[in-house]
Motif scaffolding. Structure first.
Motif, mmCIF file in Angstrom:
data_model
loop_
_atom_site.group_PDB
_atom_site.id
_atom_site.type_symbol
_atom_site.label_atom_id
_atom_site.label_comp_id
_atom_site.label_asym_id
_atom_site.label_seq_id
_atom_site.Cartn_x
_atom_site.Cartn_y
_atom_site.Cartn_z
ATOM 1 N N THR A 234 10.199 0.833 50.990
ATOM 2 C CA THR A 234 10.945 -0.301 50.440
ATOM 3 C C THR A 234 12.219 -0.411 51.259
ATOM 4 O O THR A 234 12.968 0.550 51.392
ATOM 5 C CB THR A 234 11.299 -0.072 48.959
ATOM 6 O OG1 THR A 234 10.100 -0.046 48.180
ATOM 7 C CG2 THR A 234 12.217 -1.168 48.444
ATOM 8 N N GLU A 257 16.825 2.581 52.104
ATOM 9 C CA GLU A 257 16.054 1.572 51.389
ATOM 10 C C GLU A 257 16.788 0.243 51.221
ATOM 11 O O GLU A 257 16.182 -0.746 50.794
ATOM 12 C CB GLU A 257 15.677 2.102 50.004
ATOM 13 C CG GLU A 257 14.811 3.353 50.055
ATOM 14 C CD GLU A 257 14.463 3.890 48.684
ATOM 15 O OE1 GLU A 257 15.000 3.354 47.692
ATOM 16 O OE2 GLU A 257 13.657 4.826 48.596
ATOM 17 N N GLU A 260 18.592 -3.842 46.573
ATOM 18 C CA GLU A 260 18.162 -5.123 46.033
ATOM 19 C C GLU A 260 19.381 -5.844 45.441
ATOM 20 O O GLU A 260 20.193 -5.228 44.745
ATOM 21 C CB GLU A 260 17.096 -4.890 44.958
ATOM 22 C CG GLU A 260 16.464 -6.143 44.422
ATOM 23 C CD GLU A 260 15.378 -5.844 43.393
ATOM 24 O OE1 GLU A 260 14.997 -6.772 42.661
ATOM 25 O OE2 GLU A 260 14.925 -4.673 43.316
ATOM 26 N N LYS A 412 9.402 -8.997 46.487
ATOM 27 C CA LYS A 412 9.571 -7.678 45.876
ATOM 28 C C LYS A 412 8.274 -6.868 45.883
ATOM 29 O O LYS A 412 8.307 -5.641 45.768
ATOM 30 C CB LYS A 412 10.048 -7.824 44.438
ATOM 31 C CG LYS A 412 11.434 -8.426 44.292
ATOM 32 C CD LYS A 412 11.821 -8.594 42.819
ATOM 33 C CE LYS A 412 11.914 -7.271 42.106
ATOM 34 N NZ LYS A 412 12.371 -7.436 40.696
ATOM 35 N N GLU A 430 2.182 -2.987 48.460
ATOM 36 C CA GLU A 430 3.476 -2.648 49.023
ATOM 37 C C GLU A 430 4.589 -3.397 48.291
ATOM 38 O O GLU A 430 4.324 -4.216 47.405
ATOM 39 C CB GLU A 430 3.513 -2.989 50.520
ATOM 40 C CG GLU A 430 2.456 -2.266 51.347
ATOM 41 C CD GLU A 430 2.655 -0.766 51.420
ATOM 42 O OE1 GLU A 430 3.789 -0.299 51.150
ATOM 43 O OE2 GLU A 430 1.691 -0.053 51.750
ATOM 44 N N THR A 431 5.820 -3.110 48.684
ATOM 45 C CA THR A 431 6.974 -3.737 48.033
ATOM 46 C C THR A 431 7.578 -4.809 48.946
ATOM 47 O O THR A 431 7.081 -5.912 49.006
ATOM 48 C CB THR A 431 8.013 -2.671 47.656
ATOM 49 O OG1 THR A 431 8.348 -1.887 48.831
ATOM 50 C CG2 THR A 431 7.482 -1.747 46.577
ATOM 51 N N THR A 432 8.634 -4.479 49.683
ATOM 52 C CA THR A 432 9.373 -5.476 50.451
ATOM 53 C C THR A 432 8.658 -5.865 51.748
ATOM 54 O O THR A 432 7.832 -5.120 52.278
ATOM 55 C CB THR A 432 10.773 -4.952 50.791
ATOM 56 O OG1 THR A 432 10.651 -3.660 51.400
ATOM 57 C CG2 THR A 432 11.627 -4.832 49.549
#
Length: 677
Positions: A234, A257, A260, A412, A430-432
């Motif tokens: 992330t 990371e 956010e 996200k 996955e995330t980002t």
């Protein structure tokens, strides 16, 4: 045909003149930061007196005449970077020792006082000219810590450093990145400096207003929180910049990371060296990172929304060593092959939740190869689905996706699925995303790929989706040795023939072949192994491991410390909490000559910084330490440390004393492994 061309012209005209249809979200990159992110991959060069003294952090008391490269060729550096696919070079114009690679008017510790070119040389002038010749951007690292300058630790020094910044930013042309680290130790007067960062930044901006500042707090780009080259899986490009400052302890995770909803756009830059250390050392000529290792780093940095700054230290001739250069060319060749053919251009693209009544956000832009075109969902719609459909099945093992970051980082979470029969099977979650996300996947064959945006901060804006089939790579051998000195060698590739040597020579098909049975190698020395396939026609990289003496008969005298001498760096010893100094005593079982020792730190906690090392015949009388010093930069680069003694010492016992820890609040000393050679 004419109607098609007319439609395309009108579409492009609408795109060029239309007002933005999508509201930007959150912190945004400047145009200079967008251009910086698109560089992706460039070279770091550490060069200075440390190159000649075999140190990572010089003390500032070295004779400047030690700096005397015999064949310095900045054009070779630039040519190598260009051929490697890099876009820029950043050089250590001044490291912590205070030595300036240009003849600064504000220091007496420079190339002017060196033996190189009788004091008439200027490394920065030569490199900036070479970068211009080869079409590379030029960047500089200047350490504010100066272990040589007499004014360091006083208010006057901040202006001295600002003057040096002014020199560099007015004499050598355009500078795309100004690199600052957070090191802040004592000067020659025993004092630390309170840095005037506003003065430093304003001085540079006066001459290069769009420069990218690197530091723990940016503001242009941030340290990724480690020196092994890996961004977080992330990785937000945003950070609450006011919460951070260069050199702050305990900030590795948020830097790795991002944050956010961070208030500032401060993307990550992953810095790592192609060798174990940052400066050149002859002892690391056979320890250049292997191709699979460098590929892991590339996919863990550029493939995770960060830029990759790969250090390639210049040797004592003033040239990039052939081992480093060959590995860079191997990496370039492999990356070119990995991304040679974008299979997604064959696909019919469609999407769910596409923004309505908009000519500028169509799914067709996802595979047009133009970063400045994009697909987007409707305003306020935080999910969406993209489909790539093929007439015939395609096989891929790389997936790439990009957000259009001038409008902010939004996504996200997302998944990738493939059609198998009549159902989709998820192959990645996955995330980002950010500027670029690349996934390495098993070979997968399908006629349809589905990308689902699961959640976003605002309407997702996706620029590109690509699929590739990268060639399979021959895996590196893995060399391990147990406490008794028995060696095993394995490789993940199918059925390779592994050949090895124990005398430091290069393995060939004529060298002994490892056939699965452990063999004895209890002495200190270097063991090399290499995988071969196709009857020896194709070979992987040579892997070299330098061993200390096998600790077969060793016993830790210090209670509960046997894991520090068990021959296995995956286990470790950590002492009891208390004050420093702390010590570890080892009985080797018999008297032997000791020419040096090694210290492998734990990956987290108990890392020793200042040390003293003793050897004793009886474990009672220790005398003066046979080595004393500090493990420079060990906190950020926790690799095995090798310390050579000034002369061989005979003894049965040795003692490592931890005088201080690398982390300010640490109360325990620890070690993954301690050895002697």
């Amino acid at each position: 045909m004419k109607k098609t061309l007319l439609f395309f012209f009108l579409l492009c005209s609408a795109r060029a003149w239309a007002q933005p249809e999508i509201k930007p979200y959150g912190a945004l990159p400047s145009p200079a930061q967008v251009k910086w992110q698109q560089l992706e991959y460039y070279m770091f060069i550490h060069f200075g007196p440390n190159t000649f003294t075999d140190k990572e952090w010089g003390h500032g008391d070295e004779d400047p005449k030690v700096f005397n490269p015999t064949e310095l060729d900045a054009r070779q550096w630039a040519r190598t970077a260009k051929l490697a696919g890099m876009k820029a070079i950043i050089i250590t114009a001044k490291h912590h020792d205070g030595f300036c690679l240009w003849p600064s008017e504000y220091s007496k510790h420079t190339v002017r006082e060196s033996a190189w070119k009788n004091g008439k040389g200027d490394v920065l002038a030569e490199l900036s000219a070479a970068c211009k010749e080869y079409g590379l951007l030029f960047g500089v690292y200047l350490s504010p810590w100066d272990r040589n300058h007499p004014d360091y630790g006083t208010p006057a020094y901040n202006q001295v450093f600002a003057n040096q910044l002014r020199e560099v930013h007015t004499k050598y042309g355009h500078v795309f990145e100004q690199w600052f680290d957070g090191a802040n130790g004592e000067g020659p007067n025993g004092k630390k400096q309170v840095y005037d960062w506003d003065l430093f930044h304003n001085t540079v901006r006066k001459y290069h207003p769009e420069v990218i500042f690197f530091s723990d707090a940016g503001p242009g780009c941030r340290w990724i929180g480690n020196e092994n080259g890996f961004a977080g899986t992330t990785n937000w490009s945003t950070l609450n910049g006011k919460q951070f400052a260069p050199g702050m302890p305990g900030i590795n995770k948020p830097l790795n990371e991002g944050q956010e909803d961070g208030t500032d756009w401060i993307p990550g830059e992953a810095d790592v060296s192609i060798r174990p250390g940052w400066f050149y050392s002859p002892g690391t000529d056979d320890k250049v990172k292997t191709l699979p290792w460098l590929l892991d780093i590339y996919y863990g940095s550029v493939g995770r929304n960060a830029n990759l700054l790969l250090n390639v230290p210049v040797d004592r001739r003033g040239r990039i060593h052939k081992n480093d250069s060959l590995r860079l060319m191997e990496l370039r060749k492999t990356l070119d092959a990995d991304f040679k053919t974008n299979l997604a251009v064959r696909a019919r693209t469609s999407a769910v939740n596409t923004r309505k009544n908009s000519m500028l956000t169509s799914a067709v832009y996802l595979t047009d190869g133009n970063y400045n075109t994009y697909w987007a969902t409707g305003e306020g719609q935080l999910t969406g689905t993209i489909n790539l459909s093929f007439e015939k099945p395609v096989t891929f093992n790389r997936f790439q996706i990009q957000e259009f970051i001038p409008l902010g980082q939004r996504v996200k979470g997302f998944t990738v699925s493939v059609l198998e029969g009549k159902k989709y099977r998820e192959i990645a979650r996955e995330t980002t995303i950010g500027y670029k996300r690349i996934l390495r996947l098993p070979n997968t064959t399908t006629r349809s790929v589905r990308i689902e945006i699961l959640d976003a901060k605002a309407s997702p804006v996706i620029s590109e989706v690509k699929l590739f089939r990268a060639p399979e790579l021959l895996a590196d051998p893995v060399i391990k040795r147990d406490k008794q000195g028995m060696v095993t060698i394995t490789a993940a590739s199918q059925d390779p023939a592994i050949h090895y040597t124990t005398d430091g020579s290069e393995p060939t098909t004529a060298s002994p072949q490892y056939k699965g049975a452990p063999f004895a190698f209890a002495q200190s020395g270097t063991l090399k192994a290499r995988s071969f396939i196709d009857g020896g026609k194709k070979a992987g990289a040579t892997v070299a491991v330098t061993f200390d003496r096998a600790p077969a008969t060793w016993k830790a005298v210090t209670p509960d410390a046997d894991k520090a001498v068990d021959g296995d760096p995956s286990t470790s010893w950590i002492g009891k909490a208390g004050s420093f100094p702390q010590e570890l005593v080892v009985d080797m079982g018999a008297s032997q000559a000791v020419n040096g020792f090694t210290y492998t730190p734990r990956t987290k906690g108990g890392i020793i910084y200042n040390y003293a090392f003793y050897v004793s015949a009886d474990g009672q009388q220790w005398g003066e330490p046979v080595a004393k010093g500090s493990f420079a930069n060990i906190l950020n680069n926790p690799v095995k440390q090798t310390i050579k003694l000034s002369k061989s010492t005979q003894g049965r016992y040795f003692k490592l004393v931890a005088i201080s820890a690398a982390e300010e609040k640490e109360t325990r000393a620890g070690a993954a492994e301690i050895g002697v050679f």
